[in-house]
Design a protein around this motif. Structure first.
Motif, PDB file in Angstrom:
ATOM      1  N   HIS A   4       0.835  -1.189   0.000  1.00  0.00           N
ATOM      2  CA  HIS A   4       0.000   0.000   0.000  1.00  0.00           C
ATOM      3  C   HIS A   4       0.876   1.247   0.000  1.00  0.00           C
ATOM      4  CE1 HIS A   4      -2.640  -3.081   1.830  1.00  0.00           C
ATOM      5  NE2 HIS A   4      -3.602  -2.440   1.213  1.00  0.00           N
ATOM      6  N   VAL A   5       0.553   2.181  -0.882  1.00  0.00           N
ATOM      7  CA  VAL A   5       1.239   3.468  -0.864  1.00  0.00           C
ATOM      8  C   VAL A   5       0.193   4.574  -0.807  1.00  0.00           C
ATOM      9  CG1 VAL A   5       3.290   2.644  -2.073  1.00  0.00           C
ATOM     10  CG2 VAL A   5       1.388   3.600  -3.387  1.00  0.00           C
ATOM     11  N   ALA A   6       0.572   5.686  -0.199  1.00  0.00           N
ATOM     12  CA  ALA A   6      -0.349   6.805  -0.049  1.00  0.00           C
ATOM     13  C   ALA A   6       0.353   8.102  -0.410  1.00  0.00           C
ATOM     14  CB  ALA A   6      -0.865   6.882   1.387  1.00  0.00           C
ATOM     15  N   ARG A   7      -0.438   9.030  -0.858  1.00  0.00           N
ATOM     16  CA  ARG A   7       0.023  10.412  -1.051  1.00  0.00           C
ATOM     17  C   ARG A   7      -0.548  11.201   0.122  1.00  0.00           C
ATOM     18  NH1 ARG A   7      -2.770  14.315  -4.329  1.00  0.00           N
ATOM     19  NH2 ARG A   7      -1.474  16.139  -4.763  1.00  0.00           N
ATOM     20  N   PHE A   8       0.303  11.913   0.826  1.00  0.00           N
ATOM     21  CA  PHE A   8      -0.151  12.546   2.057  1.00  0.00           C
ATOM     22  C   PHE A   8       0.523  13.900   2.261  1.00  0.00           C
ATOM     23  CE2 PHE A   8       3.651  10.228   3.192  1.00  0.00           C
ATOM     24  CZ  PHE A   8       4.285  11.017   4.145  1.00  0.00           C
ATOM     25  N   LYS A   9      -0.065  14.635   3.171  1.00  0.00           N
ATOM     26  CA  LYS A   9       0.474  15.939   3.533  1.00  0.00           C
ATOM     27  C   LYS A   9       0.753  15.949   5.017  1.00  0.00           C
ATOM     28  CE  LYS A   9      -0.413  20.875   2.770  1.00  0.00           C
ATOM     29  NZ  LYS A   9      -1.393  21.854   2.222  1.00  0.00           N
ATOM     30  N   VAL A  10       1.953  16.349   5.377  1.00  0.00           N
ATOM     31  CA  VAL A  10       2.323  16.520   6.768  1.00  0.00           C
ATOM     32  C   VAL A  10       2.946  17.907   6.880  1.00  0.00           C
ATOM     33  CG1 VAL A  10       4.529  15.311   6.403  1.00  0.00           C
ATOM     34  CG2 VAL A  10       3.609  15.592   8.724  1.00  0.00           C
ATOM     35  N   GLY A  11       2.330  18.754   7.700  1.00  0.00           N
ATOM     36  CA  GLY A  11       2.730  20.150   7.711  1.00  0.00           C
ATOM     37  C   GLY A  11       2.378  20.783   6.374  1.00  0.00           C
ATOM     38  N   GLU A  12       3.336  21.396   5.741  1.00  0.00           N
ATOM     39  CA  GLU A  12       3.117  22.015   4.425  1.00  0.00           C
ATOM     40  C   GLU A  12       3.705  21.176   3.298  1.00  0.00           C
ATOM     41  OE1 GLU A  12       1.255  24.722   3.927  1.00  0.00           O
ATOM     42  OE2 GLU A  12       0.849  24.582   6.073  1.00  0.00           O
ATOM     43  N   GLU A  13       4.200  20.002   3.615  1.00  0.00           N
ATOM     44  CA  GLU A  13       4.907  19.182   2.637  1.00  0.00           C
ATOM     45  C   GLU A  13       4.039  18.029   2.158  1.00  0.00           C
ATOM     46  OE1 GLU A  13       9.355  17.194   2.187  1.00  0.00           O
ATOM     47  OE2 GLU A  13       8.409  17.267   4.166  1.00  0.00           O
ATOM     48  N   THR A  14       4.023  17.813   0.847  1.00  0.00           N
ATOM     49  CA  THR A  14       3.310  16.680   0.252  1.00  0.00           C
ATOM     50  C   THR A  14       4.315  15.596  -0.093  1.00  0.00           C
ATOM     51  OG1 THR A  14       1.551  18.077  -0.646  1.00  0.00           O
ATOM     52  CG2 THR A  14       1.856  15.917  -1.657  1.00  0.00           C
ATOM     53  N   ILE A  57       5.416   7.493  10.576  1.00  0.00           N
ATOM     54  CA  ILE A  57       4.544   8.542  11.097  1.00  0.00           C
ATOM     55  C   ILE A  57       3.153   7.947  11.265  1.00  0.00           C
ATOM     56  CG2 ILE A  57       3.601  10.850  10.692  1.00  0.00           C
ATOM     57  CD1 ILE A  57       5.888  11.303   8.689  1.00  0.00           C
ATOM     58  N   PRO A  58       2.511   8.115  12.406  1.00  0.00           N
ATOM     59  CA  PRO A  58       1.145   7.612  12.563  1.00  0.00           C
ATOM     60  C   PRO A  58       0.212   8.236  11.525  1.00  0.00           C
ATOM     61  CG  PRO A  58       2.076   8.199  14.692  1.00  0.00           C
ATOM     62  CD  PRO A  58       3.039   8.701  13.654  1.00  0.00           C
ATOM     63  N   LEU A  59      -0.644   7.420  10.943  1.00  0.00           N
ATOM     64  CA  LEU A  59      -1.575   7.940   9.938  1.00  0.00           C
ATOM     65  C   LEU A  59      -2.456   9.046  10.500  1.00  0.00           C
ATOM     66  CD1 LEU A  59      -2.729   4.700   8.056  1.00  0.00           C
ATOM     67  CD2 LEU A  59      -1.459   6.633   7.087  1.00  0.00           C
ATOM     68  N   ALA A  60      -2.732   8.991  11.786  1.00  0.00           N
ATOM     69  CA  ALA A  60      -3.585  10.000  12.410  1.00  0.00           C
ATOM     70  C   ALA A  60      -2.953  11.383  12.373  1.00  0.00           C
ATOM     71  CB  ALA A  60      -3.885   9.609  13.852  1.00  0.00           C
ATOM     72  N   ARG A  61      -1.653  11.467  12.129  1.00  0.00           N
ATOM     73  CA  ARG A  61      -0.962  12.760  12.118  1.00  0.00           C
ATOM     74  C   ARG A  61      -0.805  13.345  10.727  1.00  0.00           C
ATOM     75  NH1 ARG A  61       4.584  11.961  14.833  1.00  0.00           N
ATOM     76  NH2 ARG A  61       4.849  13.975  13.759  1.00  0.00           N
ATOM     77  N   VAL A  62      -1.279  12.647   9.710  1.00  0.00           N
ATOM     78  CA  VAL A  62      -1.118  13.150   8.350  1.00  0.00           C
ATOM     79  C   VAL A  62      -2.479  13.325   7.695  1.00  0.00           C
ATOM     80  CG1 VAL A  62       1.088  11.940   8.168  1.00  0.00           C
ATOM     81  CG2 VAL A  62      -0.963  10.908   7.177  1.00  0.00           C
ATOM     82  N   GLU A  63      -2.509  14.109   6.642  1.00  0.00           N
ATOM     83  CA  GLU A  63      -3.716  14.280   5.826  1.00  0.00           C
ATOM     84  C   GLU A  63      -3.546  13.468   4.548  1.00  0.00           C
ATOM     85  OE1 GLU A  63      -6.113  17.711   3.255  1.00  0.00           O
ATOM     86  OE2 GLU A  63      -4.366  18.266   4.481  1.00  0.00           O
ATOM     87  N   LEU A  64      -4.380  12.470   4.372  1.00  0.00           N
ATOM     88  CA  LEU A  64      -4.301  11.663   3.160  1.00  0.00           C
ATOM     89  C   LEU A  64      -4.907  12.425   1.992  1.00  0.00           C
ATOM     90  CD1 LEU A  64      -5.233   8.110   4.495  1.00  0.00           C
ATOM     91  CD2 LEU A  64      -2.967   8.974   3.876  1.00  0.00           C
TER      92      LEU A  64
END
Length: 326
Positions: A4-14, A57-64
């Motif tokens: 499984h791969v995801a595209r996510f945003k953490v802070g201002e970085e994608t 990084i826990p998924l709960a801390r990122v925006e998918l």
């Protein structure tokens, strides 16, 4: 086994990352699109899965984010599940052609995005679909065999083909009725497949619920035209590129299916002989909008999942809320 791969945003970085046990491990490199990621990025993801090191990084801390990115081709199959054909009054055994249409890539949205219901749309519908991610350029006719699907398909993704049925029926414009912004939630993940996954591809379970009520529950085994036949035919028509998306149809249970087969039987041949297509569409719209409470409305929550019975393939879960737009 695939990954499984995801595209996510953490802070201002994608970023792109490998998803494992409710965590995401950032994949080295910057990739502006799914098409770009499917080269070096996918290889690095597989290396991480084989035991590479990376900060989880826990998924709960990122925006998918939506893992399928515009611009890309979004090609769809219509009436490709036997049960769906039956519920709208069609005979799947009589179908002798593969039906295609398009959605705008600007309709792509994430697995948790709000779906914006345009003010002029009265009959908003859902359609859970298995999405296939094209993995290589196809610029001419090819013969695709089932056992070689992994050479052409990079991965699998959940899709929801949101549809404005009133525009689709009354105006006869599938593209318009299916292409409003947010009308194609995808993800949360792309499942990058291996050859061993092909054996499970035609035995995946698709489940969609609205406000907790299961509306669609079926298997990909129902497909009239399986992926290898569809890709073979599409290669004769058009060029396809890495990162393009193919939606493979929806099973029974859509809102438009309620009362539709009964209506088709009740009017029978008289309608097809004596009424124009536009008049027929108006009759269907009046009947559907008056008697059918299954269409989506403001505040409704759609949940969708796709998995194999043994759990080896699981594409995650979508949860989207309907919000009235302007």
């Amino acid at each position: 086994m695939g990954i499984h791969v995801a595209r996510f945003k953490v802070g201002e970085e994608t970023r792109w990352g490998l998803v494992r046990e409710e965590q995401v491990i950032p994949i080295p490199g910057q990739y502006s699109s799914l098409a770009e990621f499917l080269g070096e990025g996918a290889a690095r993801a597989r290396a991480l899965a084989m035991g590479g090191q990376g900060e989880a990084i826990p998924l709960a801390r990122v925006e998918l984010l939506a893992p399928v990115t515009a611009p890309c081709n979004v090609v769809c199959q219509g009436q490709n599940y036997r049960s769906h054909m039956l519920e709208v009054g069609q005979d799947p055994d009589a179908k002798d052609f593969n039906q295609f249409f398009r959605k705008a890539s600007s309709s792509l949205a994430s697995n948790q995005s709000n779906i914006l219901k345009p003010a002029r749309v009265r009959m908003l519908d859902y359609e859970i679909e298995l999405g296939l991610i094209i993995g290589r350029k196809i610029s001419g006719p090819v013969r695709v065999e089932r056992e070689r699907l992994h050479e052409f398909i990079a991965g699998l993704v959940i899709c929801n083909d949101i549809s404005a049925r009133d525009l689709q029926l009354l105006e006869g414009q599938w593209y318009k009725g299916k292409s409003f912004r947010t009308f194609c939630p995808v993800g949360p993940y792309v499942y990058l497949i291996d050859q061993e996954d092909i054996a499970r591809l035609m035995n995946l379970r698709l489940v969609l619920s609205v406000n907790g009520e299961v509306r669609q529950d079926a298997s990909t085994a129902e497909m009239v035209y399986p992926p290898e036949e569809t890709l073979t035919e599409l290669s004769e028509l058009m060029d396809l590129y890495p990162g393009d998306l193919l939606l493979t149809g929806t099973p029974s249970g859509v809102a438009a299916g309620r009362n539709m087969s009964k209506l088709a039987r009740s009017v029978g041949k008289l309608i097809s002989v004596f009424l124009s297509d536009k008049t027929l569409a108006k009759i269907i719209l009046k009947k559907q909008s008056g008697d059918n409470s299954a269409y989506l409305k403001d505040g409704d929550v759609i949940r969708a999942s796709i998995s194999s019975p043994d759990g080896v393939i699981h594409l995650g879960t979508q949860e989207n809320r309907i919000v009235d737009g302007r």
